[in-house]
Design a protein around this motif. Structure first.
Motif, short mmCIF file in Angstrom:
data_model
loop_
_atom_site.label_atom_id
_atom_site.label_comp_id
_atom_site.label_asym_id
_atom_site.label_seq_id
_atom_site.Cartn_x
_atom_site.Cartn_y
_atom_site.Cartn_z
N THR A 123 0.75 -1.28 -0.27
CA THR A 123 -0.10 -0.05 0.15
C THR A 123 0.59 0.93 0.07
O THR A 123 2.17 1.07 -0.10
N THR A 124 0.34 2.35 -0.23
CA THR A 124 0.79 3.82 0.13
C THR A 124 1.96 3.88 1.76
O THR A 124 2.25 4.51 1.67
N GLU A 125 0.87 2.84 2.33
CA GLU A 125 1.71 2.69 3.51
C GLU A 125 3.22 2.22 3.49
O GLU A 125 3.65 2.29 4.53
N ALA A 126 3.33 1.44 2.46
CA ALA A 126 4.66 0.60 2.79
C ALA A 126 5.68 2.11 2.58
O ALA A 126 6.20 2.45 1.86
N LYS A 127 6.66 1.34 3.22
CA LYS A 127 8.13 2.71 3.05
C LYS A 127 9.28 1.63 2.54
O LYS A 127 9.39 0.93 2.61
N MET A 128 9.09 2.48 1.55
CA MET A 128 10.62 2.77 -0.01
C MET A 128 11.54 2.49 1.06
O MET A 128 11.76 2.96 1.91
#
Length: 130
Positions: A39-44
């Motif tokens: 998701t967009t919450e996943a830290k790249m």
């Protein structure tokens, strides 16, 4: 485990499930440990350094091993056990911070007013040469 160490590459991501926290390859759309969707919450993640590899390790005549890494910021070669560069403190692996365009700080500008400029008629100004 096969003995190979995991290399973090730009775009790899950390599972957003706090209980899991697995680092996944960039190509994955869901966590390969718990199955949670990316998701967009996943830290790249981004790599702050790259392993020097077997060829450069051999050229160092025993000074470095293939697992040692070179800092992308200052070029210093670090021992594999170091998690950050011993010259400039750049982390070997870091979370890629979201780029919002906000500079932050004292003079944060929220409502910017632009000055209207008159359109040029497309002609050149005359320049007098003496």
């Amino acid at each position: 485990m096969s003995g190979k160490s995991f290399r973090v590459s730009d775009g790899d991501w950390i599972c957003p499930d706090k209980k899991c926290g697995n680092v996944n390859f960039a190509r994955r759309t869901s966590c390969n440990r718990c199955g949670r969707e990316k998701t967009t919450e996943a830290k790249m993640m981004k790599a702050g350094g790259t392993e020097i590899g077997k060829t450069l390790a051999e050229k160092s005549r025993g000074l470095f091993s293939a697992n040692d890494w070179q800092c992308k910021t200052c070029g210093n070669v670090n021992w594999a056990r170091r998690s950050e560069c011993n010259m400039c403190n750049t982390p070997k692996y870091a979370k890629l911070e979201e780029r919002t365009g906000y500079g932050g700080g004292f003079n944060e500008r929220e409502n910017v007013e632009y000055i209207e400029r008159e359109e040029s008629d497309g002609e050149y100004d005359e320049v007098m040469n003496h």
